[in-house]
Motif scaffolding. Structure first.
Motif, PDB file in Angstrom:
ATOM      1  N   GLY A  50      48.208 123.606  13.708  1.00 20.70           N
ATOM      2  CA  GLY A  50      48.317 124.473  14.878  1.00 20.70           C
ATOM      3  C   GLY A  50      47.952 123.751  16.156  1.00 20.70           C
ATOM      4  O   GLY A  50      47.809 122.536  16.196  1.00 20.70           O
ATOM      5  N   HIS A  51      47.789 124.550  17.202  1.00 15.74           N
ATOM      6  CA  HIS A  51      47.574 124.022  18.542  1.00 15.74           C
ATOM      7  C   HIS A  51      46.410 123.036  18.590  1.00 15.74           C
ATOM      8  O   HIS A  51      45.347 123.261  18.001  1.00 15.74           O
ATOM      9  CB  HIS A  51      47.297 125.162  19.518  1.00 15.74           C
ATOM     10  N   SER A  52      46.617 121.942  19.302  1.00 10.81           N
ATOM     11  CA  SER A  52      45.607 120.897  19.483  1.00 10.81           C
ATOM     12  C   SER A  52      45.591 120.546  20.966  1.00 10.81           C
ATOM     13  O   SER A  52      46.354 119.704  21.430  1.00 10.81           O
ATOM     14  CB  SER A  52      45.942 119.670  18.637  1.00 10.81           C
ATOM     15  N   ILE A  53      44.716 121.228  21.693  1.00 12.24           N
ATOM     16  CA  ILE A  53      44.696 121.127  23.144  1.00 12.24           C
ATOM     17  C   ILE A  53      43.354 120.570  23.604  1.00 12.24           C
ATOM     18  O   ILE A  53      42.318 120.858  23.009  1.00 12.24           O
ATOM     19  CB  ILE A  53      44.922 122.516  23.790  1.00 12.24           C
ATOM     20  N   ALA A  54      43.357 119.793  24.687  1.00  8.29           N
ATOM     21  CA  ALA A  54      42.130 119.263  25.290  1.00  8.29           C
ATOM     22  C   ALA A  54      41.323 118.481  24.245  1.00  8.29           C
ATOM     23  O   ALA A  54      41.807 117.501  23.715  1.00  8.29           O
ATOM     24  CB  ALA A  54      41.325 120.395  25.928  1.00  8.29           C
ATOM     25  N   MET A  55      40.099 118.927  23.932  1.00 10.00           N
ATOM     26  CA  MET A  55      39.278 118.222  22.949  1.00 10.00           C
ATOM     27  C   MET A  55      39.996 118.124  21.601  1.00 10.00           C
ATOM     28  O   MET A  55      39.817 117.160  20.855  1.00 10.00           O
ATOM     29  CB  MET A  55      37.931 118.924  22.790  1.00 10.00           C
ATOM     30  N   GLY A  56      40.832 119.101  21.285  1.00  9.37           N
ATOM     31  CA  GLY A  56      41.611 119.042  20.047  1.00  9.37           C
ATOM     32  C   GLY A  56      42.578 117.876  20.057  1.00  9.37           C
ATOM     33  O   GLY A  56      42.740 117.172  19.058  1.00  9.37           O
ATOM     34  N   GLY A  87      48.431 118.534  23.387  1.00  6.73           N
ATOM     35  CA  GLY A  87      48.375 117.900  24.698  1.00  6.73           C
ATOM     36  C   GLY A  87      47.056 118.074  25.412  1.00  6.73           C
ATOM     37  O   GLY A  87      46.125 118.725  24.934  1.00  6.73           O
ATOM     38  N   LEU A  88      46.992 117.476  26.603  1.00  2.80           N
ATOM     39  CA  LEU A  88      45.792 117.456  27.434  1.00  2.80           C
ATOM     40  C   LEU A  88      46.061 118.270  28.699  1.00  2.80           C
ATOM     41  O   LEU A  88      46.863 117.857  29.539  1.00  2.80           O
ATOM     42  CB  LEU A  88      45.438 116.005  27.794  1.00  2.80           C
ATOM     43  N   ASN A  89      45.398 119.405  28.821  1.00  2.73           N
ATOM     44  CA  ASN A  89      45.679 120.316  29.937  1.00  2.73           C
ATOM     45  C   ASN A  89      44.645 120.245  31.055  1.00  2.73           C
ATOM     46  O   ASN A  89      44.602 121.114  31.930  1.00  2.73           O
ATOM     47  CB  ASN A  89      45.767 121.752  29.421  1.00  2.73           C
ATOM     48  N   GLU A  90      43.802 119.207  31.051  1.00  2.00           N
ATOM     49  CA  GLU A  90      42.692 119.151  32.007  1.00  2.00           C
ATOM     50  C   GLU A  90      43.151 119.243  33.464  1.00  2.00           C
ATOM     51  O   GLU A  90      42.591 120.015  34.257  1.00  2.00           O
ATOM     52  CB  GLU A  90      41.882 117.862  31.779  1.00  2.00           C
ATOM     53  N   THR A  91      44.140 118.459  33.865  1.00  2.48           N
ATOM     54  CA  THR A  91      44.588 118.499  35.257  1.00  2.48           C
ATOM     55  C   THR A  91      45.055 119.895  35.638  1.00  2.48           C
ATOM     56  O   THR A  91      44.730 120.398  36.722  1.00  2.48           O
ATOM     57  CB  THR A  91      45.726 117.489  35.485  1.00  2.48           C
ATOM     58  N   ALA A  92      45.771 120.537  34.754  1.00  2.79           N
ATOM     59  CA  ALA A  92      46.330 121.862  35.042  1.00  2.79           C
ATOM     60  C   ALA A  92      45.257 122.926  35.248  1.00  2.79           C
ATOM     61  O   ALA A  92      45.499 123.925  35.938  1.00  2.79           O
ATOM     62  CB  ALA A  92      47.262 122.286  33.916  1.00  2.79           C
ATOM     63  N   ILE A  93      44.080 122.728  34.664  1.00  4.24           N
ATOM     64  CA  ILE A  93      43.012 123.716  34.821  1.00  4.24           C
ATOM     65  C   ILE A  93      41.922 123.227  35.780  1.00  4.24           C
ATOM     66  O   ILE A  93      40.812 123.753  35.806  1.00  4.24           O
ATOM     67  CB  ILE A  93      42.397 124.101  33.460  1.00  4.24           C
ATOM     68  N   GLY A  94      42.260 122.189  36.569  1.00  3.42           N
ATOM     69  CA  GLY A  94      41.357 121.736  37.607  1.00  3.42           C
ATOM     70  C   GLY A  94      40.225 120.852  37.147  1.00  3.42           C
ATOM     71  O   GLY A  94      39.186 120.771  37.813  1.00  3.42           O
ATOM     72  N   MET A  95      40.420 120.174  36.030  1.00  2.00           N
ATOM     73  CA  MET A  95      39.392 119.288  35.499  1.00  2.00           C
ATOM     74  C   MET A  95      39.907 117.856  35.440  1.00  2.00           C
ATOM     75  O   MET A  95      41.111 117.616  35.499  1.00  2.00           O
ATOM     76  CB  MET A  95      38.951 119.748  34.103  1.00  2.00           C
ATOM     77  N   VAL A  96      38.980 116.917  35.335  1.00  2.00           N
ATOM     78  CA  VAL A  96      39.326 115.511  35.156  1.00  2.00           C
ATOM     79  C   VAL A  96      38.908 115.109  33.750  1.00  2.00           C
ATOM     80  O   VAL A  96      37.783 115.394  33.325  1.00  2.00           O
ATOM     81  CB  VAL A  96      38.606 114.616  36.184  1.00  2.00           C
TER      82      VAL A  96
END
Length: 218
Positions: free
Chosen positions: A99-105, A125-134
């Motif tokens: 299943g979904h593997s996002i950010a730390m996943g 995937g890595l969604n950090e930029t989209a949620i305002g994080m680095v």
């Protein structure tokens, strides 16, 4: 959370399933480290399985959105230590991500040696930029080492989320198969990889990843 370690035929299967998104919190990190301690002593390969239809949705949001900066820093620090340990672990580490593997996943995927995922309708995937994080340095250095050069801008800067064979092409997965075959495929690879001479495997892994590990720790 249902967390289980089973060692059979020299393969340690670590299953973690909280019935939701398998958020990474303090308890899960401790359980992982304890399981890895046991696997290192008594197994020749490790399979990480997030349960049926899931893998990991990232850090525990109850901590990350709590406003407690000290707790947030502690959780990210412990998470970084776990990722460094997985990336340098002396045994082959294979992921079965149904299943979904996002950010730390997604970072856990990149820290593993071989990643088997689902072929459709699952987000990696890595969604950090989209949620305002680095992305923390340990994640950024790992991504630079594991993701395809042609995918790094869209994955790291544009927060593109991938599915199936797109995730394979980007470097989050090594193979995408139907969900009912994910765990079986991971186990089949584990059976092959456990036959590698353990000392040579561990030494080669450290030699291959030395520079990236030093940057991740720094």
């Amino acid at each position: 959370m249902a967390f289980n370690l089973a060692i059979n035929n020299d393969i340690a299967v670590i299953t973690f399933d909280d019935g939701k998104v398998n958020a990474v919190g303090f308890t899960l990190i401790e359980q992982f480290n304890n399981a890895l301690d046991e696997a290192e002593k008594n197994a020749k390969a490790v399979v990480l399985h997030g349960g049926e239809g899931k893998f990991c949705g990232g850090f525990d949001l109850s901590v990350m959105k709590s406003g407690d900066k000290e707790k947030q820093h502690e959780l990210v620090s412990k998470g970084a230590d776990l990722i460094v340990r997985l990336y340098s672990f002396p045994l082959p580490v294979i992921v079965a991500a149904e299943g979904h593997s996002i950010a730390m996943g997604a970072i856990m995927l990149m820290a593993s040696d071989l990643r088997i995922g689902k072929d459709a309708d699952t987000k990696y995937g890595l969604n950090e930029t989209a949620i305002g994080m680095v992305l923390p340095p340990f994640g950024m250095e790992l991504a630079k080492a594991r993701l395809a050069n042609t995918s790094q801008t869209e994955a790291l800067l544009f927060s593109r989320i991938y599915q199936g064979n797109e995730a394979v092409k980007a470097g989050f997965l090594d193979a995408a198969v139907p969900q009912e075959k994910v765990l079986a495929t991971a186990m089949r690879y584990a059976e092959q990889l456990k036959m590698l001479p353990s000392q040579a495997f561990a030494a080669s892994k450290l030699q291959l990843r030395k520079e990236t590990l030093e940057k991740m720790k720094g």
